[in-house]
Structure formats: C-alpha cells, structure tokens
Design an enzyme around this catalytic site. Structure first.
Site, PDB file in Angstrom:
ATOM      1  N   ASP A 136      75.725  10.597  35.872  1.00  0.00           N
ATOM      2  CA  ASP A 136      76.930  10.250  36.622  1.00  0.00           C
ATOM      3  C   ASP A 136      77.800  11.459  36.912  1.00  0.00           C
ATOM      4  O   ASP A 136      78.591  11.449  37.849  1.00  0.00           O
ATOM      5  CB  ASP A 136      77.768   9.236  35.847  1.00  0.00           C
ATOM      6  CG  ASP A 136      78.362   9.835  34.586  1.00  0.00           C
ATOM      7  OD1 ASP A 136      79.608   9.928  34.493  1.00  0.00           O
ATOM      8  OD2 ASP A 136      77.599  10.234  33.698  1.00  0.00           O
ATOM      9  N   PHE A 150      67.956   9.519  30.403  1.00  0.00           N
ATOM     10  CA  PHE A 150      69.305   9.008  30.634  1.00  0.00           C
ATOM     11  C   PHE A 150      70.354   9.931  30.039  1.00  0.00           C
ATOM     12  O   PHE A 150      70.191  10.432  28.925  1.00  0.00           O
ATOM     13  CB  PHE A 150      69.495   7.646  29.950  1.00  0.00           C
ATOM     14  CG  PHE A 150      68.806   6.497  30.603  1.00  0.00           C
ATOM     15  CD1 PHE A 150      69.529   5.556  31.329  1.00  0.00           C
ATOM     16  CD2 PHE A 150      67.440   6.307  30.463  1.00  0.00           C
ATOM     17  CE1 PHE A 150      68.910   4.466  31.914  1.00  0.00           C
ATOM     18  CE2 PHE A 150      66.803   5.220  31.040  1.00  0.00           C
ATOM     19  CZ  PHE A 150      67.539   4.294  31.775  1.00  0.00           C
ATOM     20  N   ASP A 151      71.454  10.102  30.742  1.00  0.00           N
ATOM     21  CA  ASP A 151      72.700  10.517  30.123  1.00  0.00           C
ATOM     22  C   ASP A 151      73.261   9.274  29.428  1.00  0.00           C
ATOM     23  O   ASP A 151      72.794   8.156  29.664  1.00  0.00           O
ATOM     24  CB  ASP A 151      73.658  11.032  31.204  1.00  0.00           C
ATOM     25  CG  ASP A 151      75.014  11.416  30.646  1.00  0.00           C
ATOM     26  OD1 ASP A 151      75.061  12.014  29.555  1.00  0.00           O
ATOM     27  OD2 ASP A 151      76.027  11.100  31.292  1.00  0.00           O
ATOM     28  N   MET A 152      74.275   9.446  28.567  1.00  0.00           N
ATOM     29  CA  MET A 152      74.826   8.279  27.885  1.00  0.00           C
ATOM     30  C   MET A 152      76.212   7.886  28.396  1.00  0.00           C
ATOM     31  O   MET A 152      76.404   6.796  28.927  1.00  0.00           O
ATOM     32  CB  MET A 152      74.894   8.510  26.371  1.00  0.00           C
ATOM     33  CG  MET A 152      75.326   7.258  25.603  1.00  0.00           C
ATOM     34  SD  MET A 152      75.380   7.448  23.812  1.00  0.00           S
ATOM     35  CE  MET A 152      76.946   8.321  23.631  1.00  0.00           C
ATOM     36  N   ASP A 153      77.181   8.790  28.269  1.00  0.00           N
ATOM     37  CA  ASP A 153      78.560   8.449  28.618  1.00  0.00           C
ATOM     38  C   ASP A 153      78.717   8.346  30.131  1.00  0.00           C
ATOM     39  O   ASP A 153      78.440   9.297  30.858  1.00  0.00           O
ATOM     40  CB  ASP A 153      79.515   9.494  28.051  1.00  0.00           C
ATOM     41  CG  ASP A 153      79.503   9.502  26.530  1.00  0.00           C
ATOM     42  OD1 ASP A 153      79.860   8.463  25.950  1.00  0.00           O
ATOM     43  OD2 ASP A 153      79.110  10.522  25.929  1.00  0.00           O
TER      44      ASP A 153
END
Length: 223
Positions: free
Chosen positions: A170, A10-13
């Site tokens: 995203d 996962f990316d976070m932001d």
C-alpha cells in the site's frame, strides 16, 4: 505452472490490517498532548519504513533533540490499548485472498517493516498466522524499505526467484522496494493515493484486496 507467478508476498500494515489509520490517529493523540505540529506529514513519510528509519524522519522534521523514543512509546501504548486482543481491524477481503492462495497451493510470505514480536502477535491474535509459509520483519534485515532487502530475503526463504513473485503493498516505500527487487508490485492504496511515480513502478493498482484474486488467477491457472 502457467504464467509468471509462483509466490505472493504481503506487506502487513495497511494491507492485512487497517493499522496505519490507527497509528496515525494515535500519533495525533500524542501530538495534541505535546503540541507537535504537522504530525501527519511525518507519519506519511514513515509509511513502509522500519523503526530506525522512522526515527530519523521524525528527527529531521522536529530536530535532533526531539524525544522520539519517549513519544513513540506513548503512541504504542495508546495503539495497543485499541488493538490488542484481536481487536485490530482486518482489511476487507484479506481472509478471502489468503484462503484462495492457500487452497491453490501458492507460496505465501509476509515482509513487514514492523518488528517480529509485534508482527507475530498481531497475526496470531487475528487468526492469520497459519496462512504464511515465511515471515520476514523489519528487525531481521539491515536496510529498510524502500531498499529491496526484505523482499529479497522473503524470496530466498521461499526459494522463489524475484521475477516469479507478486508483492501486495500500500505504501510508496513498499512499491519502490518491490520494484527495486525485480518483482511484480501490486498496489492496493490505503492512506496515500497513487502518484505518477507509483503508476510507473507498480504493475497494477487495484481498489481492494477483493480485486487481487481476479488479477492473479490468470498467472496461477495450474497452481
């Protein structure tokens, strides 16, 4: 294991937390105070990058004498005023997805361009830290997204081959990095709509994190 997957990164932001919208709004507050024009353009270009690259983007837009460090500190103070103490809003479906992966025995990592101290603080305050087997942050690798370094390091720590890892991102820079790493990029757009480039680099583009479970299930039937 059935299919081609054994781990999810996962990316976070903008993926786990609805933080990119808040960062943009905080930069808008700072920009209004100091008369900085077109702040949205610079912020959008920074999506997915680490602090060093973001600084260079701002200097390119506003000149080498632009007091980025001073304004960034001001923006961060505004941001944490809104977000600290577990008030940072989670993206819809993230807890359901993380729980599904955990219960299925699928390895999970985080690869965020944000600094390690901030990442772990936000995950802990959000009650999500325990879902991740490995965490790799922007200050732990030399090159920022769109280079693939942070995703390759996450794979190394998970002991998984890149071709067996899905990445949920995203940002344009994040999708570019995952593709360059030879992984399976899943784009769940946040601030920026998918471009033709993203349609070519991402394995799929989904409307929300709720859709990710249905997409991944065929690849994890024996997980």
């Amino acid at each position: 294991m059935a299919g081609k997957g054994e781990a999810v990164i996962f990316d976070m932001d903008g993926v786990i937390f609805d933080s990119e919208t808040l960062v943009l709004n905080c930069w808008r507050e700072v920009a209004e105070c100091h008369g900085i024009r077109n702040i949205e353009i610079a912020c959008h270009e920074c999506l997915g990058t680490n602090s060093a690259v973001s600084k260079q983007i701002f200097l390119r837009h506003y000149g080498q004498d632009f007091p980025y460090d001073e304004y960034k500190a001001e923006m961060s103070e505004v941001f944490f005023g809104y977000a600290s103490g577990g008030r940072l809003k989670k993206k819809p479906g993230v807890e359901k997805l993380l729980k599904y992966l955990k219960e299925s025995g699928i390895k999970v990592a985080l690869a965020s361009s944000t600094r390690e101290a901030v990442v772990k603080k936000e995950l802990e305050e959000g009650g999500l830290l325990g879902y991740f087997d490995e965490i790799v942050c922007g200050d732990m690798v030399k090159r920022s997204k769109p280079e693939p370094d942070i995703f390759l390091e996450a794979c190394r720590r998970l002991r998984s081959e890149p071709k067996k890892c899905y990445v949920i991102e995203d940002s344009y820079n994040g999708i570019r990095a995952a593709h360059a790493a030879g992984m399976h990029p899943i784009m769940v757009p946040d601030l920026m709509e998918p471009t033709e480039e993203m349609q070519g680099l991402a394995e799929t583009i989904l409307g929300s994190l709720y859709d990710v479970i249905g997409y991944l299930e065929p690849f994890y039937l024996d997980a």
